[in-house]
Design a protein around this motif. Structure first.
Motif, mmCIF file in Angstrom:
data_model
loop_
_atom_site.group_PDB
_atom_site.id
_atom_site.type_symbol
_atom_site.label_atom_id
_atom_site.label_comp_id
_atom_site.label_asym_id
_atom_site.label_seq_id
_atom_site.Cartn_x
_atom_site.Cartn_y
_atom_site.Cartn_z
ATOM 1 N N VAL A 130 -2.137 -0.044 9.394
ATOM 2 C CA VAL A 130 -1.949 -0.789 8.148
ATOM 3 C C VAL A 130 -0.604 -1.504 8.220
ATOM 4 N N LYS A 131 -0.419 -2.487 7.355
ATOM 5 C CA LYS A 131 0.861 -3.198 7.304
ATOM 6 C C LYS A 131 1.903 -2.442 6.493
ATOM 7 N N GLY A 132 1.428 -1.624 5.574
ATOM 8 C CA GLY A 132 2.323 -0.888 4.699
ATOM 9 C C GLY A 132 1.577 -0.504 3.437
ATOM 10 N N MET A 133 2.313 -0.011 2.447
ATOM 11 C CA MET A 133 1.680 0.464 1.223
ATOM 12 C C MET A 133 2.478 0.048 0.007
ATOM 13 N N ALA A 159 1.096 7.523 1.236
ATOM 14 C CA ALA A 159 2.511 7.174 1.111
ATOM 15 C C ALA A 159 3.350 7.957 2.113
ATOM 16 N N SER A 160 3.057 9.244 2.267
ATOM 17 C CA SER A 160 3.785 10.066 3.235
ATOM 18 C C SER A 160 3.578 9.558 4.659
ATOM 19 N N ARG A 166 7.322 4.859 9.530
ATOM 20 C CA ARG A 166 8.345 3.819 9.325
ATOM 21 C C ARG A 166 7.731 2.468 8.969
ATOM 22 N N ARG A 167 6.673 2.517 8.165
ATOM 23 C CA ARG A 167 6.074 1.286 7.665
ATOM 24 C C ARG A 167 6.584 1.012 6.255
ATOM 25 N N PRO A 168 6.475 -0.219 5.776
ATOM 26 C CA PRO A 168 6.961 -0.526 4.430
ATOM 27 C C PRO A 168 6.232 0.294 3.368
ATOM 28 N N ALA A 192 14.540 7.796 2.300
ATOM 29 C CA ALA A 192 13.470 7.931 3.297
ATOM 30 C C ALA A 192 12.982 6.587 3.809
ATOM 31 N N GLY A 193 13.432 5.497 3.191
ATOM 32 C CA GLY A 193 13.053 4.167 3.660
ATOM 33 C C GLY A 193 12.174 3.374 2.723
ATOM 34 N N ALA A 194 11.779 3.952 1.594
ATOM 35 C CA ALA A 194 10.962 3.216 0.632
ATOM 36 C C ALA A 194 11.821 2.232 -0.158
#
Length: 246
Positions: A130-133, A159-160, A166-168, A192-194
């Motif tokens: 996937v590209k991200g969430m 989400a986890s 390390r995706r958006p 965590a990067g969100a």
């Protein structure tokens, strides 16, 4: 001298042909859109319309709590067996309640729906590309579950997965006021990067309708994800003297 024997290969396992240097494998890489139980289903609808208008593929996860919110805010029941029809009605509805304000063309769009209780669904695995969430809107319960890594349903698990891969991950939290506990959870997500995007509309874009305010928040969510859109007028460094000018 006899040639070396080839390794044994089962007749059921034909030789794999490697891809050449110029060959490309076409893969579907959607955005996962999670809708939690917070008030703000028009935000989710605006994000979804913009993603589909941009030609993006979407994997949709609608939590059980959000279905109650959707029913309360729009009168639309979201049913697993009729999700495409229900999604079409939802995306056609304007933020002011107008039932046919938009033509979302859900029938021809690249959308997959995954039941919130399906923990074997594609987005539950890091190997599912996937590209991200985007979580819009995100309730405080959803924020806590993701921050603590509870993975109690597919939304939280997805989400986890995006965090660990390390995706958006963009979290559009919708709550007021915010408790200290929720603020700590939001800080944990940020660390965590969100990207945390509060559902707080601005007025400099010349809003004259409730849909303009909804689209501004949706646009900021898409900005954080790097998805092009035309949902709101961007600031250009010039005062315009009120919403009436353009």
């Amino acid at each position: 001298m006899e040639p070396p024997h080839e390794p044994y290969r089962s007749h059921r396992q034909p030789r794999r042909q490697p891809y050449g240097p110029h060959e490309e494998v076409s893969r579907r890489r959607p955005w996962v859109v999670g809708v939690s139980g917070a008030s703000g289903t028009p935000y989710a609808a605006s994000v979804l319309r913009a993603l589909l208008s941009a030609g993006e593929a979407v994997d949709l996860v609608v939590s059980r709590a959000s279905r109650l919110t959707l029913l309360d805010e729009t009168g639309i029941s979201f049913r697993d067996a009729h999700w495409r029809q229900d999604l079409g009605r939802w995306l056609a509805r304007g933020a002011d309640g107008t039932p046919d304000a938009f033509e979302p063309r859900v029938e021809t769009a690249d959308v997959r729906h995954w039941a919130a209780g399906d923990l074997a669904a594609g987005p539950s695995s890091g190997s599912y590309e996937v590209k991200g969430m985007l979580i819009v809107p995100a309730s405080t319960a959803c924020v806590a579950g993701v921050a603590l890594g509870l993975s109690k349903d597919l939304l939280q698990r997805s989400a986890s997965v995006n965090l660990k891969e390390r995706r958006p991950l963009v979290v559009a939290v919708r709550e007021a006021p915010l408790s200290g506990q929720t603020l700590r959870h939001l800080v944990a997500l940020d660390e965590a990067g969100a990207v945390v995007v509060p559902a707080s509309p601005a007025f400099y874009a010349g809003a004259t309708h409730i849909q303009d305010l909804v689209d501004f928040v949706a646009g900021r969510v898409l900005d954080a994800a790097g998805v092009p859109h035309k949902l709101y007028r961007r600031w250009e460094g010039e005062l315009r003297g009120g919403a009436g000018d353009g």
